[in-house]
Design a protein around this motif. Structure first.
Motif, mmCIF file in Angstrom:
data_model
loop_
_atom_site.group_PDB
_atom_site.id
_atom_site.type_symbol
_atom_site.label_atom_id
_atom_site.label_comp_id
_atom_site.label_asym_id
_atom_site.label_seq_id
_atom_site.Cartn_x
_atom_site.Cartn_y
_atom_site.Cartn_z
ATOM 1 N N SER A 48 0.717 -1.175 -0.083
ATOM 2 C CA SER A 48 -0.054 -0.018 0.082
ATOM 3 C C SER A 48 0.780 1.045 -0.082
ATOM 4 O O SER A 48 0.597 2.316 -0.645
ATOM 5 N N LEU A 49 1.880 1.209 0.972
ATOM 6 C CA LEU A 49 2.844 2.347 1.167
ATOM 7 C C LEU A 49 3.510 2.673 -0.495
ATOM 8 O O LEU A 49 3.491 3.616 -0.839
ATOM 9 N N LEU A 50 3.886 1.470 -1.204
ATOM 10 C CA LEU A 50 4.524 1.563 -2.435
ATOM 11 C C LEU A 50 3.853 2.334 -3.503
ATOM 12 O O LEU A 50 4.262 3.101 -4.266
ATOM 13 N N VAL A 51 2.445 1.742 -3.192
ATOM 14 C CA VAL A 51 1.376 2.258 -4.463
ATOM 15 C C VAL A 51 1.352 3.932 -4.370
ATOM 16 O O VAL A 51 1.236 4.508 -5.269
ATOM 17 N N PHE A 52 1.393 4.405 -2.910
ATOM 18 C CA PHE A 52 1.043 5.834 -2.874
ATOM 19 C C PHE A 52 2.212 6.570 -2.886
ATOM 20 O O PHE A 52 2.117 7.615 -3.303
ATOM 21 N N LEU A 53 3.445 5.915 -2.944
ATOM 22 C CA LEU A 53 4.667 6.608 -2.651
ATOM 23 C C LEU A 53 5.729 6.643 -3.907
ATOM 24 O O LEU A 53 6.313 7.415 -4.248
ATOM 25 N N ILE A 54 5.343 5.448 -4.820
ATOM 26 C CA ILE A 54 6.290 5.482 -6.087
ATOM 27 C C ILE A 54 5.414 5.942 -7.257
ATOM 28 O O ILE A 54 4.241 5.588 -7.315
ATOM 29 N N PRO A 55 5.916 6.683 -8.195
ATOM 30 C CA PRO A 55 5.130 7.229 -9.242
ATOM 31 C C PRO A 55 4.833 6.091 -10.215
ATOM 32 O O PRO A 55 5.384 5.068 -9.928
ATOM 33 N N ALA A 56 3.991 6.459 -10.857
ATOM 34 C CA ALA A 56 3.125 5.393 -11.702
ATOM 35 C C ALA A 56 4.427 4.941 -12.702
ATOM 36 O O ALA A 56 4.105 3.435 -13.030
ATOM 37 N N ALA A 57 5.445 5.643 -13.044
ATOM 38 C CA ALA A 57 6.395 5.169 -14.046
ATOM 39 C C ALA A 57 7.124 4.105 -13.776
ATOM 40 O O ALA A 57 7.840 3.454 -14.064
ATOM 41 N N GLU A 102 1.491 -1.979 -11.089
ATOM 42 C CA GLU A 102 0.548 -2.268 -11.645
ATOM 43 C C GLU A 102 -0.588 -2.184 -10.744
ATOM 44 O O GLU A 102 -0.477 -2.915 -9.799
ATOM 45 N N SER A 103 -1.793 -1.384 -10.820
ATOM 46 C CA SER A 103 -2.904 -1.628 -9.799
ATOM 47 C C SER A 103 -4.012 -1.341 -10.484
ATOM 48 O O SER A 103 -4.400 -0.758 -11.412
ATOM 49 N N ASP A 104 -5.018 -1.942 -9.773
ATOM 50 C CA ASP A 104 -6.356 -1.886 -10.387
ATOM 51 C C ASP A 104 -7.466 -1.890 -9.166
ATOM 52 O O ASP A 104 -7.160 -2.391 -8.164
ATOM 53 N N ALA A 105 -8.528 -1.157 -9.630
ATOM 54 C CA ALA A 105 -9.296 -1.046 -8.437
ATOM 55 C C ALA A 105 -10.970 -1.462 -8.881
ATOM 56 O O ALA A 105 -11.303 -0.996 -9.887
ATOM 57 N N PHE A 106 -11.550 -2.200 -8.287
ATOM 58 C CA PHE A 106 -12.787 -2.831 -8.686
ATOM 59 C C PHE A 106 -13.889 -2.523 -7.594
ATOM 60 O O PHE A 106 -13.710 -2.822 -6.680
ATOM 61 N N ILE A 121 -19.054 -6.121 2.522
ATOM 62 C CA ILE A 121 -18.719 -4.702 2.471
ATOM 63 C C ILE A 121 -19.676 -4.230 1.576
ATOM 64 O O ILE A 121 -19.781 -4.399 0.282
ATOM 65 N N GLU A 122 -20.685 -3.304 1.650
ATOM 66 C CA GLU A 122 -21.633 -2.574 0.853
ATOM 67 C C GLU A 122 -20.910 -1.501 0.001
ATOM 68 O O GLU A 122 -19.960 -0.776 0.581
ATOM 69 N N ASN A 123 -21.348 -1.246 -1.248
ATOM 70 C CA ASN A 123 -20.650 -0.301 -1.992
ATOM 71 C C ASN A 123 -19.163 -0.238 -1.873
ATOM 72 O O ASN A 123 -18.534 0.778 -1.625
ATOM 73 N N GLY A 124 -18.349 -1.262 -2.241
ATOM 74 C CA GLY A 124 -16.949 -1.434 -1.704
ATOM 75 C C GLY A 124 -15.911 -1.400 -3.049
ATOM 76 O O GLY A 124 -16.424 -1.416 -4.083
ATOM 77 N N VAL A 125 -14.735 -1.302 -2.576
ATOM 78 C CA VAL A 125 -13.812 -1.089 -3.721
ATOM 79 C C VAL A 125 -12.722 -2.208 -3.301
ATOM 80 O O VAL A 125 -12.423 -2.327 -2.049
ATOM 81 N N LEU A 126 -12.028 -3.015 -4.276
ATOM 82 C CA LEU A 126 -11.074 -3.803 -3.896
ATOM 83 C C LEU A 126 -10.038 -3.492 -4.839
ATOM 84 O O LEU A 126 -10.015 -3.275 -5.933
ATOM 85 N N VAL A 127 -8.752 -3.005 -4.021
ATOM 86 C CA VAL A 127 -7.675 -2.472 -4.750
ATOM 87 C C VAL A 127 -6.574 -3.673 -5.095
ATOM 88 O O VAL A 127 -6.307 -4.486 -4.086
ATOM 89 N N ILE A 128 -6.276 -3.762 -6.143
ATOM 90 C CA ILE A 128 -5.200 -4.911 -6.374
ATOM 91 C C ILE A 128 -3.998 -4.308 -7.007
ATOM 92 O O ILE A 128 -3.930 -3.496 -7.776
ATOM 93 N N VAL A 129 -2.705 -4.652 -6.443
ATOM 94 C CA VAL A 129 -1.537 -4.058 -6.680
ATOM 95 C C VAL A 129 -0.405 -5.373 -7.143
ATOM 96 O O VAL A 129 -0.296 -6.168 -6.097
ATOM 97 N N ASP A 130 -0.150 -5.502 -8.195
ATOM 98 C CA ASP A 130 0.784 -6.510 -8.824
ATOM 99 C C ASP A 130 0.378 -7.882 -8.235
ATOM 100 O O ASP A 130 1.022 -8.582 -7.575
ATOM 101 N N GLY A 131 -0.765 -8.164 -8.349
ATOM 102 C CA GLY A 131 -1.353 -9.682 -8.196
ATOM 103 C C GLY A 131 -1.802 -9.871 -6.577
ATOM 104 O O GLY A 131 -2.063 -10.904 -6.549
#
Length: 833
Positions: free
Chosen positions: A15-24, A28-32, A45-55
């Protein structure tokens, strides 16, 4: 300092890597985004989101409180549901290691019999991502199992455990081992004859008990002393137990279960019990033994089970007693009866709700709990931070009866996606469906295919239907506005000739249309506002405006200067009636003409001789030719006298009048004052006998006897509450009490959105809610002769509907969604986003 498990630490790091490392940096991250996410741990979880980073799972939670990487690819799943990838605690997918001849082969590994490049589409279609591989089913000790994923980037990464448990089969399946022949070393002779085949251990439960005790005793001694000679059976068993490996024992009957637990107590075995049938006996039988978990075998769906009455009385269903197991703290996993049932694994598991399991517990029995039993819960089995992103997208909650898998992901990558149907079906579910104002279906559904309704109520639908669920919502037919300014894109002008096809003039990009349908209005009428007769067009407010009828009616106005207006209208109507009568006469004469021709043709065919004639008869016919010729000439003259009637001159400007006098369309007559209403009734009803929709009729509130004896309907509005003689009157309420059908008009553009709110005010002043809803839907459709397509929700009607958050006209009720011709034209959730 508190301890944090490595999956949790890994998740936090990711999680820290995702928010601290630039996209370049290549992360790889996906939000479902889904309507509901079942993590495999507790409530969804109602009205939820699943965040995937590098699998792996980086975050999961409510959309409102979950941090989502800016660079994440967004996947909007709408009303769909996410659950963890399903874990099956026992399968026979390692068919490359079928049962051999020998009954004791603990050195066999199921992993070597699994085809990593096989087609596992069926299991993935069922949402299964992780499976245990069994080494065999028909031998006492067939080998050790393994745990693998059914998809993934590489073979090595897909192996979660190469050795999982040592399998023992105490049930009937292992009771018929083949006899074994072992040839002697060297040549046979009198002194060294060939030996006969010999039986193997395990041909009875007693034999199995003796053989297993001998093996475990020897293995124990070997482990403790290391003094026994080499033996592949002893080596494998000793090695497995010395590592603390589990022993998986298939034991169905009480006797088999008793033996299993006796072995567990005697040799300190960690036992996983498979396929027990008498769950109520477990607590007693397992006393003092280490029971790691229980694997229950489900029923094959859609299959009859024919047994004797005695067997039916003695056999219990697999879910009977499961509640007690869970309450006692046992880990319970569910498996299908056969591998072919993996595609229906959710259905198989759902049957266990009959045993008292909650939906959360039933889901855990096919996700987190089997993962714990298999020792892979640090990687799979639930959607928690740090775990591998194996998940399933469903059309509904996991144990909704019609729930099915839409897609299956392994390590965040799609491993299966259901193909989209060429002609998709949509099922809209709600707490109530108002098929019409007087027909309410509780907890009903509407099935839509194309642009029509295909089912309503307790409906049938294909499994690949798109399901939209609105719990507590109310579905009503789309609203109809009998007078608006939509589609003009500005001023339409005060005078439009009758031959004008207004449908060709509709401005589809009118921004007011998108605003108007937020209020639930799906069909409107449009026409000019001048005093001259003008056509009205009915059209839908979809993204592409669709004309329903053009013209749908002719509008007339009797609002001022009646001494001049009435004679002028009478002249126009007289000309229109003359045109209609002329064509009516022609149609009658032409129909008679066609009938006479058909009769003559039928007579000619009847008089024609059957078959051919001889030469002699032909000669005689020639001799009589002159006499016959005169008759034929006379006959020809008679036929010429029956001429086809002459068609009247076609006048495009008069065609709407022909429809009017044929009563295919009504006359919209605006008359608000009592004198205008009286003049309208005398002219349009008494003299010309037309279908009439009176528009306005404000004075009806003061003089309700005005309409007595007339078969007319009314278009009320824009004002529904009028003041006459210092008294407020509710026009639609008075009309309803007089049993006069009515609809509503807004005479607005963006204000069309407020049509139901204006009607709501009339409801607050005494108009019945059912009468109000009928006036917005069913009644105007009948008034316009459009009831076969709009106005109600019935099979075959247009799929125009409104989803409300509650009953119509309640203060708290909002419009949640609007469908027009089978397409969602407005969705509040998306609009709010």
């Amino acid at each position: 300092m508190c301890a944090v498990s490595w999956p949790r630490r890994l998740g936090l790091a990711i999680s820290l890597l995702v928010f601290l490392i630039p996209a370049a940096a290549g992360v790889e991250s996906d939000a479902f985004f889904a309507r509901r996410i079942w993590t495999g741990q507790g409530q969804p979880i109602e009205n939820g989101v699943l965040v995937i980073v590098d699998g792996r799972v980086s975050a999961v939670g409510p959309v409102a409180s979950t941090l989502i990487p800016k660079a994440a690819t967004r996947h909007e799943l709408g009303s769909r549901v996410i659950i963890p990838g399903l874990v099956v605690a026992q399968t026979n997918l390692a068919d490359g290691k079928a049962d051999g001849e020998r009954t004791l082969t603990p050195y066999n590994s199921a992993l070597s019999g699994f085809d990593f490049f096989g087609d596992w589409t069926g299991a993935l279609e069922g949402g299964v991502t992780t499976v245990q591989l069994s080494p065999g089913n028909k031998r006492l000790m067939p080998g050790t199992g393994a745990v693998v994923k059914l998809a993934g980037p590489g073979v090595e990464a897909r192996v979660l455990r190469s050795v999982e448990s040592l399998r023992i089969v105490l049930s009937d399946e292992s009771r018929d081992p083949p006899r074994i022949y072992e040839p002697p070393v060297g040549a046979a002779s009198v002194d060294r004859p060939l030996l006969p085949t010999r039986p193997q251990v395990g041909n009875s439960l007693g034999s199995a008990a003796a053989g297993l005790r001998a093996i475990f005793r020897a293995a124990k001694i070997r482990t403790e002393s290391g003094y026994l000679p080499e033996d592949p059976v002893m080596d494998a068993v000793s090695s497995h137990l010395s590592r603390g490996g589990k022993v998986r024992i298939t034991a169905k009957t009480e006797a088999e279960m008793g033996l299993a637990f006796n072995l567990a107590r005697e040799f300190s075995l960690d036992v996983v019990l498979v396929d027990p049938t008498k769950l109520e006996a477990l607590s007693v039988l397992a006393s003092g033994a280490k029971l790691d978990g229980v694997i229950l075998r489900g029923l094959t769906p859609g299959q009859f089970s024919n047994v004797t009455p005695e067997e039916a009385d003695s056999q219990s269903q697999p879910w009977e007693g499961v509640r007690g197991l869970i309450d006692a703290g046992a880990l319970v996993a569910i498996r299908p009866a056969e591998d072919k049932d993996l595609v229906d694994f959710l259905f198989v598991s759902g049957q266990f709700l009959q045993g008292g399991l909650s939906e959360e517990e039933a889901l855990q029995a096919i996700t987190r709990w089997p993962a714990e039993l298999l020792g892979v819960d640090d990687r799979v089995g639930s959607l928690t931070v740090g775990k591998e992103a194996d998940f399933v997208v469903l059309n509904n909650d996991p144990f909704a009866l019609t729930s099915h898998v839409l897609s299956t992901y392994v390590d965040g990558i799609p491993a299966y996606e259901r193909s989209k149907p060429e002609d998709p079906v949509t099922v809209i579910q709600a707490g109530a469906v108002y098929a019409s104002a007087g027909r309410i279906l509780e907890n009903g559904s509407v099935v839509v295919k194309g642009r029509t309704v295909r089912g309503i109520g307790d409906v049938s639908a294909p499994l690949d239907a798109v399901v939209r669920s609105f719990p507590g919502g109310v579905i009503v037919p789309g609203y109809i506005d009998l007078g608006s300014g939509l589609g003009a894109g500005g001023s339409l002008g005060s005078s439009i000739s009758l031959e004008t096809k207004l449908g060709d003039e509709i401005y589809e990009d009118d921004p007011a249309i998108a605003v108007a349908r937020k209020g639930g209005v799906t069909t409107v009428l449009l026409g000019a506002s001048g005093s001259a007769p003008t056509p009205l067009v009915a059209f839908k407010l979809g993204d592409e405006a669709r004309v329903v009828a053009d013209p749908v009616a002719i509008r007339f106005r009797l609002t001022e200067n009646l001494p001049t207006t009435v004679p002028t209208l009478k002249m126009s109507l007289t000309q229109g009636r003359a045109y209609h009568e002329e064509w009516k006469k022609y149609d009658t004469e032409f129909a008679a003409y066609k009938a006479r021709r058909a009769a003559r043709e039928a007579a000619r065919i009847k008089d024609r001789p059957e078959g051919g004639s001889s030469g002699r008869e032909e000669d005689e016919g020639e001799d009589e030719g002159e006499e016959g010729g005169e008759d034929e000439d006379n006959g020809g003259e008679l036929e010429e006298e029956d001429e086809e009637p002459e068609e009247p001159r076609f006048q495009e400007s008069m065609e709407p009048y022909d429809l009017l006098f044929k009563k295919k369309i009504p006359a919209f007559v605006e008359a608000r004052r009592s004198d205008a209403i009286h003049a309208a009734l005398k002219l349009f009803c008494d003299e010309f006998k037309l279908r009439v929709i009176l528009v306005g009729v404000d004075d009806f509130a003061r003089l309700p006897q005005l309409l007595k004896g007339y078969d007319v309907t009314v278009c009320a509005g824009p004002s529904l509450i009028v003041r006459n003689d210092q008294k407020r009157s509710n026009v639609p309420q008075l009309l309803s009490n007089e049993r006069i059908s009515f609809g509503f008009q807004s005479r607005s553009t963006t204000g069309v959105r407020d049509l139901s709110s204006v009607v709501q005010y009339a409801v607050s002043q005494g108009l019945g809610p059912s009468d109000a809803l009928r006036g917005l839907t069913e009644s105007p459709a009948r008034m316009l002769s459009l009831e076969s397509s709009i106005g109600t929700l019935e099979v075959g009607r247009d799929a125009d509907l409104v989803v409300l958050s509650g009953p119509p006209f309640e203060f708290s009720t909002q419009v949640l969604a609007v469908m027009i011709d089978g397409n969602w034209a407005y969705e509040k959730e998306k609009a709010d986003d």
